[in-house]
Enzyme design. Structure first.
Site, PDB file in Angstrom:
ATOM      1  N   ARG A  29       0.714  -0.842  -0.131  1.00 25.42           N
ATOM      2  CA  ARG A  29       0.111   0.247  -0.633  1.00 25.42           C
ATOM      3  C   ARG A  29       0.532   1.043   0.081  1.00 25.42           C
ATOM      4  O   ARG A  29       0.821   1.907  -0.627  1.00 25.42           O
ATOM      5  CB  ARG A  29      -1.051  -0.172   0.973  1.00 25.42           C
ATOM      6  CG  ARG A  29      -2.384  -1.273   0.842  1.00 25.42           C
ATOM      7  CD  ARG A  29      -3.002  -1.257   1.993  1.00 25.42           C
ATOM      8  NE  ARG A  29      -3.678  -2.137   1.855  1.00 25.42           N
ATOM      9  CZ  ARG A  29      -3.859  -3.892   1.628  1.00 25.42           C
ATOM     10  NH1 ARG A  29      -2.153  -4.459   1.564  1.00 25.42           N
ATOM     11  NH2 ARG A  29      -4.575  -4.609   1.721  1.00 25.42           N
ATOM     12  N   GLN A 172      -8.180  -7.550   0.400  1.00 22.89           N
ATOM     13  CA  GLN A 172      -7.330  -7.453  -1.292  1.00 22.89           C
ATOM     14  C   GLN A 172      -8.871  -6.733  -2.034  1.00 22.89           C
ATOM     15  O   GLN A 172      -8.653  -5.786  -2.552  1.00 22.89           O
ATOM     16  CB  GLN A 172      -6.996  -8.741  -1.597  1.00 22.89           C
ATOM     17  CG  GLN A 172      -6.175  -8.827  -1.071  1.00 22.89           C
ATOM     18  CD  GLN A 172      -6.111 -10.387  -1.960  1.00 22.89           C
ATOM     19  OE1 GLN A 172      -6.535 -11.189  -2.032  1.00 22.89           O
ATOM     20  NE2 GLN A 172      -4.157 -10.698  -0.727  1.00 22.89           N
ATOM     21  N   ASP A 303      -3.298 -15.373   7.504  1.00 22.86           N
ATOM     22  CA  ASP A 303      -2.550 -16.063   7.507  1.00 22.86           C
ATOM     23  C   ASP A 303      -1.481 -16.530   7.929  1.00 22.86           C
ATOM     24  O   ASP A 303      -0.929 -17.968   7.971  1.00 22.86           O
ATOM     25  CB  ASP A 303      -1.498 -14.454   6.801  1.00 22.86           C
ATOM     26  CG  ASP A 303      -2.112 -14.170   5.681  1.00 22.86           C
ATOM     27  OD1 ASP A 303      -2.655 -14.334   4.778  1.00 22.86           O
ATOM     28  OD2 ASP A 303      -1.615 -13.237   5.231  1.00 22.86           O
ATOM     29  N   ARG A 378       4.822 -19.964   3.549  1.00 21.80           N
ATOM     30  CA  ARG A 378       3.843 -20.294   4.610  1.00 21.80           C
ATOM     31  C   ARG A 378       3.856 -21.393   5.023  1.00 21.80           C
ATOM     32  O   ARG A 378       4.556 -22.325   5.798  1.00 21.80           O
ATOM     33  CB  ARG A 378       2.933 -19.443   4.779  1.00 21.80           C
ATOM     34  CG  ARG A 378       2.482 -18.329   4.863  1.00 21.80           C
ATOM     35  CD  ARG A 378       1.969 -16.870   5.186  1.00 21.80           C
ATOM     36  NE  ARG A 378       1.499 -15.894   5.358  1.00 21.80           N
ATOM     37  CZ  ARG A 378       1.736 -14.743   5.194  1.00 21.80           C
ATOM     38  NH1 ARG A 378       3.434 -14.852   5.720  1.00 21.80           N
ATOM     39  NH2 ARG A 378       1.951 -13.369   4.618  1.00 21.80           N
TER      40      ARG A 378
HETATM   41  C1  S3P Z   1      -3.887  -9.041   2.125  1.00 25.15           C
HETATM   42  C2  S3P Z   1      -5.238  -9.589   2.473  1.00 25.15           C
HETATM   43  C3  S3P Z   1      -5.316 -11.237   2.729  1.00 25.15           C
HETATM   44  C4  S3P Z   1      -3.954 -12.250   3.028  1.00 25.15           C
HETATM   45  C5  S3P Z   1      -3.390 -11.372   2.177  1.00 25.15           C
HETATM   46  C6  S3P Z   1      -2.804  -9.526   2.389  1.00 25.15           C
HETATM   47  C7  S3P Z   1      -3.046  -7.897   1.978  1.00 25.15           C
HETATM   48  O1  S3P Z   1      -6.101 -11.825   1.698  1.00 25.15           O
HETATM   49  O2  S3P Z   1      -4.078 -13.046   3.477  1.00 25.15           O
HETATM   50  O3  S3P Z   1      -1.743 -12.266   2.700  1.00 25.15           O
HETATM   51  O4  S3P Z   1      -2.069  -7.355   1.576  1.00 25.15           O
HETATM   52  O5  S3P Z   1      -4.595  -7.004   1.787  1.00 25.15           O
HETATM   53  P1  S3P Z   1      -7.536 -11.282   2.111  1.00 25.15           P
HETATM   54  O6  S3P Z   1      -8.117 -10.884   0.387  1.00 25.15           O
HETATM   55  O7  S3P Z   1      -8.172 -12.512   2.050  1.00 25.15           O
HETATM   56  O8  S3P Z   1      -7.947 -11.164   2.901  1.00 25.15           O
END
Ligand code: S3P
Length: 423
Positions: A29, A172, A303, A378
């Site tokens: 970001r 996301q 995660d 992971r």
């Molecule tokens: C992330 C959101 C998560 C996470 C991913 C990173 C992000 O996914 O699992 O590793 O930086 O926005 P989701 O879109 O399922 O929340």
């Protein structure tokens, strides 16, 4: 393919202090929102993991200069009107976050772009962002089976504002829509069934809309620190401190879960920069007990759930992880892969559509594991943690993927006292 040289063992307790790379989510970001500022954004603490490098490279192709010096970066933002059409496909590597949030930004650009990724990213569903972004004005010109990368899209300007009730709690998806909203007429709002990580909202609050250049510090990644804390909870007698770790409450489910399992995680030196809280985290080994993880807690530890299952293997009693169906569409099918990995070390695990049941026993004799991490960093790190306490002979294919999020993983563990496992 990794060799046994990548596999570490713990000859005794893990002790000392460590730092982990910057938070991957906040780093993405900082680069993306920095690119949209009018002026130079100074970023400190940026990770050298491949996922953040993919984002920096892709924005370079869109005309944004990113100068890097160690964990510092100067992002030469081009403003909301300054991105330019890429001359070649945008390679997002292994990073689902790069591709999905980028789609939100591309929705508002008056040009075409093609997005590609590696073998794992090519299997990850994109409909969850393409559908709402389509309602805002994004056109999908090409997609494999209508939803998978490679994707060719064309943006529009202005977009149509969208009030979206998301069927899944996904940061996301939320971020892609909110950022598309920067080029939309009218209100754009996302409601989600649970609060996913809120780094985009915090960074927009810090930079303003339209975003204005201000410095951004990226704290250490709790999702990486968790592996070192987890290592300390697996190896009896350990005592470790991880410095400057982000403790945004939407991310701290792992800390709550290990506390429910009987550990205590001490937070010291609390601080906050650009609305992101951080602290030093200290943990001492103690025997853990099984736990129930579901609902909001599962979301806040999303995660880290493969790691929770790994710790559960050495806890006393049964651990049940539920409401975690999303794990099936991460870098790999993490429910299936976690079960496979733990079984290879001799741990009984039941697999469910939305989670796992792990039959823990701190006294169980382990066998050396044998796992193909299938490009999932992971899963590879969880297998390495099991190898710390298992008899020699573990083999892990695909461990090179660890560099996507935590290139210094082995170095950090060595710094705490782990050594190469005998061949
Ligand atoms: C992330 C959101 C998560 C996470 C991913 C990173 C992000 O996914 O699992 O590793 O930086 O926005 P989701 O879109 O399922 O929340």
């Amino acid at each position: 393919m990794s060799t046994s040289a990548d596999i570490l063992t713990a000859p005794g307790p893990l002790t000392g202090r460590a730092r982990v790379p910057g938070d991957k989510s906040i780093g993405h970001r900082a680069l993306m929102l920095g690119a949209l500022c009018d002026g130079v954004v100074e970023v400190t603490g940026l990770s050298d993991g491949e996922d953040n490098l993919s984002t920096a490279r892709v924005f370079g192709q869109l005309g944004v200069r990113v100068e890097r010096d160690g964990d510092r970066a100067r992002v030469h933002g081009v403003g909301l009107d300054g991105l330019r059409a890429p001359a070649a496909p945008l390679d997002c590597g292994n990073s689902g976050t790069t591709m999905r949030i980028l789609l939100g930004i591309l929705a508002g650009q008056p040009f075409e772009a093609t997005l590609v990724g590696d073998h794992s990213l090519t299997r990850r569903p994109m409909r969850r962002v393409l559908e709402p972004l389509g309602r805002m004005g994004l056109t999908v010109l090409a997609a494999r089976d209508g939803t998978y990368p490679p994707l060719t899209v064309r943006g529009a300007r202005p977009l149509q504002g969208l009030v979206y009730a998301s069927p899944i709690a996904s940061a996301q998806v939320k971020s892609a829509i909110l950022l598309a909203g920067l080029w939309a007429d009218g209100e754009t709002r996302v409601d989600e069934p649970g609060l996913s990580r809120d780094h985009t909202e915090r960074m927009l609050a810090w930079l303003g809309t339209p975003p204005a250049a201000r410095p951004i510090h990226v704290p250490g990644d709790l999702s990486s620190a968790a592996f070192l804390l987890g290592a300390a909870l697996l190896v009896p007698g350990s005592d470790v401190v991880i410095e400057d770790v982000g403790v945004n409450p939407t991310r701290t489910g792992f800390l709550d879960i290990v506390e429910a399992m009987g550990a205590s995680v001490e937070r010291t030196a609390p601080r906050e920069k650009n609305h992101e809280p951080a602290a030093d985290l200290a943990v001492r080994w103690r025997e853990l007990r099984g736990v129930e993880v579901a609902g909001e807690l599962a979301l806040r530890a999303l995660d880290e759930l493969p790691l929770v299952a790994t710790l559960a293997a050495r806890a006393r009693g049964v651990t049940r992880i539920r409401d975690a169906r999303e794990l099936r569409v991460k870098e790999s099918d993490r429910i299936a892969q976690t079960a496979r990995m733990l079984r290879s070390f001799g741990v009984p695990v039941d697999e469910h559509e939305d989670g796992l049941t792990v039959h823990g026993d701190p006294d169980r004799a382990l066998t050396p594991g044998d796992i193909d991490a299938d490009g999932d960093h992971r899963i590879a790190m969880c297998a390495n943690l099991m190898a710390l306490i298992a008899p020699a002979g573990t083999s892990i294919a695909g461990a090179a993927s660890i560099a996507t999020s935590f290139p210094s993983f082995h170095a950090c563990l060595r710094g705490l006292g782990a050594v190469d496992a005998p061949r």
